[in-house]
Design an enzyme around this catalytic site. Structure first.
Site, PDB file in Angstrom:
ATOM      1  CE  LYS A   7       7.235 -14.007 -35.554  1.00  0.00           C
ATOM      2  NZ  LYS A   7       8.500 -13.328 -35.949  1.00  0.00           N
ATOM      3  CG  ASP A  65      13.293 -16.160 -35.386  1.00  0.00           C
ATOM      4  OD1 ASP A  65      13.084 -15.327 -34.490  1.00  0.00           O
ATOM      5  OD2 ASP A  65      13.633 -17.342 -35.155  1.00  0.00           O
ATOM      6  CG  ASN A  66       9.982 -16.459 -34.458  1.00  0.00           C
ATOM      7  OD1 ASN A  66      10.222 -15.304 -34.820  1.00  0.00           O
ATOM      8  ND2 ASN A  66      10.448 -16.964 -33.325  1.00  0.00           N
ATOM      9  CD  GLU A  94      13.028 -15.938 -29.494  1.00  0.00           C
ATOM     10  OE1 GLU A  94      13.313 -16.846 -30.292  1.00  0.00           O
ATOM     11  OE2 GLU A  94      12.206 -15.067 -29.770  1.00  0.00           O
TER      12      GLU A  94
HETATM   13  C1  LIG Z   1       4.633  -6.978 -31.359  1.00  0.00           C
HETATM   14  N1  LIG Z   1       5.612  -7.453 -32.297  1.00  0.00           N
HETATM   15  C2  LIG Z   1       6.549  -6.729 -32.887  1.00  0.00           C
HETATM   16  N2  LIG Z   1       7.288  -7.519 -33.679  1.00  0.00           N
HETATM   17  C3  LIG Z   1       6.785  -8.748 -33.609  1.00  0.00           C
HETATM   18  C4  LIG Z   1       7.264  -9.920 -34.373  1.00  0.00           C
HETATM   19  N3  LIG Z   1       7.909 -10.963 -33.591  1.00  0.00           N
HETATM   20  C5  LIG Z   1       7.175 -11.849 -32.922  1.00  0.00           C
HETATM   21  O1  LIG Z   1       5.960 -11.752 -32.873  1.00  0.00           O
HETATM   22  C6  LIG Z   1       7.865 -12.959 -32.169  1.00  0.00           C
HETATM   23  C7  LIG Z   1       7.185 -13.625 -31.150  1.00  0.00           C
HETATM   24  C8  LIG Z   1       7.801 -14.652 -30.420  1.00  0.00           C
HETATM   25  C9  LIG Z   1       7.054 -15.348 -29.338  1.00  0.00           C
HETATM   26  C10 LIG Z   1       6.225 -14.641 -28.497  1.00  0.00           C
HETATM   27  C11 LIG Z   1       5.532 -15.297 -27.484  1.00  0.00           C
HETATM   28  C12 LIG Z   1       5.690 -16.676 -27.316  1.00  0.00           C
HETATM   29  F1  LIG Z   1       5.050 -17.310 -26.311  1.00  0.00           F
HETATM   30  C13 LIG Z   1       6.524 -17.389 -28.153  1.00  0.00           C
HETATM   31  C14 LIG Z   1       7.201 -16.730 -29.167  1.00  0.00           C
HETATM   32  C15 LIG Z   1       9.132 -15.011 -30.693  1.00  0.00           C
HETATM   33  C16 LIG Z   1       9.818 -14.348 -31.721  1.00  0.00           C
HETATM   34  O2  LIG Z   1      11.118 -14.682 -32.022  1.00  0.00           O
HETATM   35  C17 LIG Z   1       9.194 -13.336 -32.460  1.00  0.00           C
HETATM   36  O3  LIG Z   1       9.917 -12.753 -33.469  1.00  0.00           O
HETATM   37  C18 LIG Z   1       5.729  -8.738 -32.708  1.00  0.00           C
HETATM   38 MG   LIG Z   2      11.682 -13.928 -33.893  1.00  0.00          MG
END
Ligand SMILES: Cn1cnc(CNC(=O)c2cc(-c3ccc(F)cc3)cc(O)c2O)c1
Ligand SMILES: [Mg+2]
Length: 214
Positions: A144, A169-170, A199
């Protein structure tokens, strides 16, 4: 030895989805993540918003930042017109290895180029390496804190044209405050927020659609 969550997600696809049927792959992942193990795919609710934006843009060239297990890669690629191409960047080699198999199970290898490495390294090389002129659609779903620097980098590298669409997203959870502030205040973008949920949960999240004005 213990399997990883992405490996178990792939197993659910191979067990429950039909080879060559992208929608059955999407359905199998959503079922697994809703009933077995949560995973950070864009998911079915935000996925419908993603589908509508992809269909509206009807892109010839798509960039996805953050492949993870390939869920949104499959959703997007299954909606692309013939000869359209999707380049997806993933930093984590273990995620990339799973995503390749999910994309193959869906039968979408021809439309997808999965590139392993850091977005900041690859964005400046897009034109020379992949013969890309500009992207019609960019789906931001990686770290992010990389949304804003990578957007500025895409501008600087001339990868965006008048009308290019960024879909992020997010923007609420985990949140991308600096990116939101930028696209919402910059005269070079017209932005729109699509309220939804994180999600597979009831937590608020959403997608921000930003059109580059050139
Ligand atoms: C390790 N890594 C490799 N790619 C990424 C990038 N994506 C995210 O970080 C990502 C995180 C969350 C999320 C995680 C924990 C929580 F409690 C709430 C939300 C949701 C998403 O849709 C995401 O895309 C991280
Ligand atoms: Mg995401």
């Amino acid at each position: 030895t213990q399997s990883t969550r992405p490996q178990r997600l792939l197993g659910a696809v191979q067990k429950n989805a039909t080879r060559g049927d992208p929608r059955s792959v999407v359905r199998a992942i959503d079922h697994f993540c809703r009933h077995k193990e949560w995973a950070m795919n864009v998911g079915d609710e935000k996925g419908c918003i993603l589908d509508s934006v992809v269909s509206e843009v009807n892109p010839a060239a798509v960039l996805e930042l953050g492949t993870y297990c390939g869920y949104s890669t499959v959703r997007i690629a299954s909606l692309l017109p013939p000869h359209a191409k999707l380049i997806t960047l993933e930093f984590n080699p273990d995620f990339a290895a799973i995503a390749r198999q999910v994309i193959a199970w869906a039968g979408l290898e021809e439309k997808v180029q999965l590139v392993e490495g850091a977005s900041g390294d690859w964005i400046p090389k897009m034109k020379e390496q992949f013969g890309v002129k500009t992207f019609d659609l960019v789906f931001l779903d990686h770290w992010k804190d990389r949304y804003l620097p990578d957007t500025k980098l895409m501008e600087e590298c001339g990868l965006l044209r008048k009308g290019s669409v960024l879909l992020a997203d997010n923007v609420i959870c985990p949140g991308t405050p600096d990116y939101l502030e930028y696209v919402r205040s910059s005269p070079r973008y017209t932005s729109q927020y699509f309220k939804s949920h994180l999600e597979y949960t009831k937590v608020e999240d959403g997608l921000e659609k930003s059109v580059f004005l050139g």
